[in-house]
Design an enzyme around this catalytic site. Structure first.
Site, PDB file in Angstrom:
ATOM      1  N   CYS A 167       3.676  -5.478   2.145  1.00 45.11           N
ATOM      2  CA  CYS A 167       4.350  -4.164   2.402  1.00 45.11           C
ATOM      3  C   CYS A 167       3.917  -3.792   3.375  1.00 45.11           C
ATOM      4  O   CYS A 167       3.661  -2.477   4.060  1.00 45.11           O
ATOM      5  CB  CYS A 167       3.388  -3.457   1.336  1.00 45.11           C
ATOM      6  SG  CYS A 167       4.617  -3.230  -0.241  1.00 45.11           S
ATOM      7  N   HIS A 186       9.540   3.505  -0.866  1.00 48.62           N
ATOM      8  CA  HIS A 186       9.098   2.333  -0.245  1.00 48.62           C
ATOM      9  C   HIS A 186      10.212   0.547  -0.250  1.00 48.62           C
ATOM     10  O   HIS A 186      10.196   0.781  -1.622  1.00 48.62           O
ATOM     11  CB  HIS A 186       7.875   2.302  -1.294  1.00 48.62           C
ATOM     12  CG  HIS A 186       6.633   0.660  -1.214  1.00 48.62           C
ATOM     13  ND1 HIS A 186       6.759   0.558   0.515  1.00 48.62           N
ATOM     14  CD2 HIS A 186       5.835   0.743  -1.337  1.00 48.62           C
ATOM     15  CE1 HIS A 186       5.425  -0.435   0.551  1.00 48.62           C
ATOM     16  NE2 HIS A 186       4.580  -0.216  -0.533  1.00 48.62           N
ATOM     17  N   PHE A 190      -0.020  -5.847  -1.295  1.00 45.15           N
ATOM     18  CA  PHE A 190      -0.556  -6.194  -1.908  1.00 45.15           C
ATOM     19  C   PHE A 190      -0.970  -7.846  -1.477  1.00 45.15           C
ATOM     20  O   PHE A 190      -0.241  -7.842  -0.710  1.00 45.15           O
ATOM     21  CB  PHE A 190       0.415  -6.836  -3.098  1.00 45.15           C
ATOM     22  CG  PHE A 190       0.638  -5.933  -3.992  1.00 45.15           C
ATOM     23  CD1 PHE A 190       0.343  -4.736  -4.366  1.00 45.15           C
ATOM     24  CD2 PHE A 190       1.644  -6.221  -5.153  1.00 45.15           C
ATOM     25  CE1 PHE A 190       0.631  -3.763  -5.347  1.00 45.15           C
ATOM     26  CE2 PHE A 190       2.095  -5.429  -6.066  1.00 45.15           C
ATOM     27  CZ  PHE A 190       1.626  -3.256  -6.241  1.00 45.15           C
ATOM     28  N   HIS A 235       0.110   5.862   4.451  1.00 42.51           N
ATOM     29  CA  HIS A 235       1.616   4.247   3.500  1.00 42.51           C
ATOM     30  C   HIS A 235       1.447   5.291   2.351  1.00 42.51           C
ATOM     31  O   HIS A 235       2.472   4.726   2.199  1.00 42.51           O
ATOM     32  CB  HIS A 235       0.055   3.052   3.479  1.00 42.51           C
ATOM     33  CG  HIS A 235       0.530   2.198   2.340  1.00 42.51           C
ATOM     34  ND1 HIS A 235       1.739   1.916   2.964  1.00 42.51           N
ATOM     35  CD2 HIS A 235       0.757   2.309   1.168  1.00 42.51           C
ATOM     36  CE1 HIS A 235       2.424   0.656   2.185  1.00 42.51           C
ATOM     37  NE2 HIS A 235       1.623   1.364   0.677  1.00 42.51           N
ATOM     38  N   GLU A 249      -6.278   5.391   0.982  1.00 42.03           N
ATOM     39  CA  GLU A 249      -6.465   5.703   2.433  1.00 42.03           C
ATOM     40  C   GLU A 249      -7.211   6.958   3.099  1.00 42.03           C
ATOM     41  O   GLU A 249      -7.554   6.822   3.770  1.00 42.03           O
ATOM     42  CB  GLU A 249      -5.076   5.103   2.680  1.00 42.03           C
ATOM     43  CG  GLU A 249      -4.075   6.536   2.013  1.00 42.03           C
ATOM     44  CD  GLU A 249      -2.490   6.087   2.868  1.00 42.03           C
ATOM     45  OE1 GLU A 249      -2.394   5.754   3.988  1.00 42.03           O
ATOM     46  OE2 GLU A 249      -1.548   6.412   1.815  1.00 42.03           O
ATOM     47  N   LYS A 306       6.983   8.324   3.020  1.00 45.23           N
ATOM     48  CA  LYS A 306       7.918   7.588   1.782  1.00 45.23           C
ATOM     49  C   LYS A 306       8.297   8.491   0.791  1.00 45.23           C
ATOM     50  O   LYS A 306       9.246   8.303  -0.791  1.00 45.23           O
ATOM     51  CB  LYS A 306       6.611   7.179   0.990  1.00 45.23           C
ATOM     52  CG  LYS A 306       6.368   5.648   1.598  1.00 45.23           C
ATOM     53  CD  LYS A 306       5.692   4.232   0.804  1.00 45.23           C
ATOM     54  CE  LYS A 306       4.842   3.658   2.166  1.00 45.23           C
ATOM     55  NZ  LYS A 306       4.490   3.432   2.922  1.00 45.23           N
TER      56      LYS A 306
END
Length: 422
Positions: free
Chosen positions: A171, A348, A407, A311, A322, A343
């Site tokens: 990602c 996403h 990930f 993010h 975050e 997002k």
């Protein structure tokens, strides 16, 4: 540091949920409109999460030939359409730059997932045969199995004969691909790089994988409000698809030819947490280190950051992770600077989203507007920053921080700023 060579964005191409093209994308963001809906691209009735942010994409209407449509997977189609838009907008013409000085850097998390799944269904007779008959395979199946073919397609569209690469870091791939493109220019290996990312992951296999770990939102009764980053009632992210591609140029060359400059990529850094495939440490240390390194590269201090593009996936551990990273890296400034997650509106799109967010950052600088975090009605008490809820905000923006988390423990930060004199 980057040295004398500086990198600027002179062309932007976007294919995103809610509208095709850069103009439609920016209009959706500034309106605070969500493009999440019940999945229509396949029968999702048996899945836990049945919502996604789909692109209303007609490849023929976007100028792809029947041969290109037959040859390319959906993700590759997105990438080529975006590259063509970016090139057209940049004003670069054939002969302006030697082909061997033009590079390509494309990111993708899951490659040609759509094409591969469709072919497997045919070859296996709907999954009934373990031993498949290769006679039924499409002649372009090999290209689907080798993600680098997507970068090759963009290179062919751009007439690029310089370094060509496919970056697949989950990602964070969209940020990493743009960062790789910048490094090609900073180090003198290229003068122009077509950089960005594309993913079309909306398929049964992807839905099944995220269902299994309960990462995606099960809010099937209210798709428009399913993506809720930083909200106390968030329950997972919403899958999306799309692409964004940029023309990156060495600044002085772009200035000499009178190109319009959206922004400069001032700094870039990435780190890994070496901890867990999907888990995140709550202190955000690795992301904070990437942020500090990106700011150092761009010769910026926390006080220089005017907007943070988060993010903001909408999972509980990511949003808290975050938020902690922003506080750790920016100190007091974290409480003063607006932060938002797009997002909430476009979902996403895995590897593509980092590049789509870079497009949002460049346009935020261009228009001096911070996109909102849609659907943020009840802020998580542990997420206590200014997340620009619901409505876009006019705001002076000179420098933007954009971050990604993926990930595998990947953490990436990029600093984008208004083009200014040395």
């Amino acid at each position: 540091m980057a040295g004398e060579r500086r990198v600027v964005i002179t062309g932007i191409g976007v294919t995103a949920p809610g509208g095709i093209g850069t103009k439609a994308f920016w209009e959706l963001l500034t309106a605070g409109r969500t493009a999440t809906r019940t999945i229509t691209l396949f029968d999702a009735s048996g899945f836990r999460s049945r919502v996604a942010a789909e692109c209303d994409f007609d490849p023929a209407a976007e100028g792809l030939s029947p041969q290109e449509i037959r040859r390319m997977d959906r993700a590759a189609q997105f990438g080529v359409v975006c590259a063509r838009e970016a090139l057209a907008g940049s004003g670069l013409e054939e002969g302006d730059v030697a082909p061997e000085r033009i590079g390509v850097s494309i990111g993708s998390a899951v490659g040609c997932t759509t094409g591969l799944e469709e072919e497997y269904v045919v070859l296996s007779d709907g999954g009934r045969r373990w031993l498949v008959d290769p006679a039924y395979a499409a002649r372009h199946l090999y290209g689907y199995m080798v993600p680098s073919t997507m970068a090759c397609e963009v290179a062919w569209a751009a007439g690029a004969e310089g370094p060509v690469s496919l970056i697949s870091t989950g990602c964070t791939a969209g940020l990493d691909a743009v960062g790789n493109g910048c490094q090609l220019i900073w180090t003198g290996r290229a003068d122009v790089v077509i950089a960005g990312a594309t993913d079309a992951p909306l398929s049964p296999i992807t839905a099944a994988c995220f269902d299994a770990i309960k990462a995606t939102s099960p809010n099937n009764d209210d798709p428009a409000h399913a993506s809720r980053p930083f909200d106390a009632h968030r329950d997972g992210f919403v899958l999306g698809e799309g692409a964004a591609v940029f023309v990156l140029e060495e600044r002085e060359a772009a200035r000499r030819r009178g190109a319009h400059v959206y922004a400069e990529i001032a700094g870039f850094a990435n780190r890994s947490n070496a901890y867990h495939m999907t888990g995140l440490k709550p202190d955000g240390r690795e992301m904070a280190e990437a942020i500090r390194q990106a700011m150092w590269w761009g010769r910026l201090d926390p006080a220089d950051i005017d907007y943070v593009n988060a993010h903001g996936s909408g999972t509980r551990q990511n949003d808290r992770h975050e938020t902690a990273a922003f506080k750790r890296a920016l100190g007091r400034r974290a409480y003063e600077v607006p932060v938002s997650s797009i997002k909430s509106m476009v979902g996403h799109s895995l590897g593509a989203i980092g590049s789509i967010e870079v497009a949002a950052c460049a346009l935020a600088i261009e228009h001096q507007v911070v996109p909102p975090t849609a659907n943020l009605h009840n802020r998580d008490p542990e997420c206590d920053l200014d997340y620009v809820p619901l409505t876009a905000r006019e705001h002076p923006i000179d420098s933007v921080l954009s971050v990604g988390s993926g990930f595998g423990g990947f953490q990436t930060a990029m600093v984008i700023r208004r083009d200014r004199a040395a």
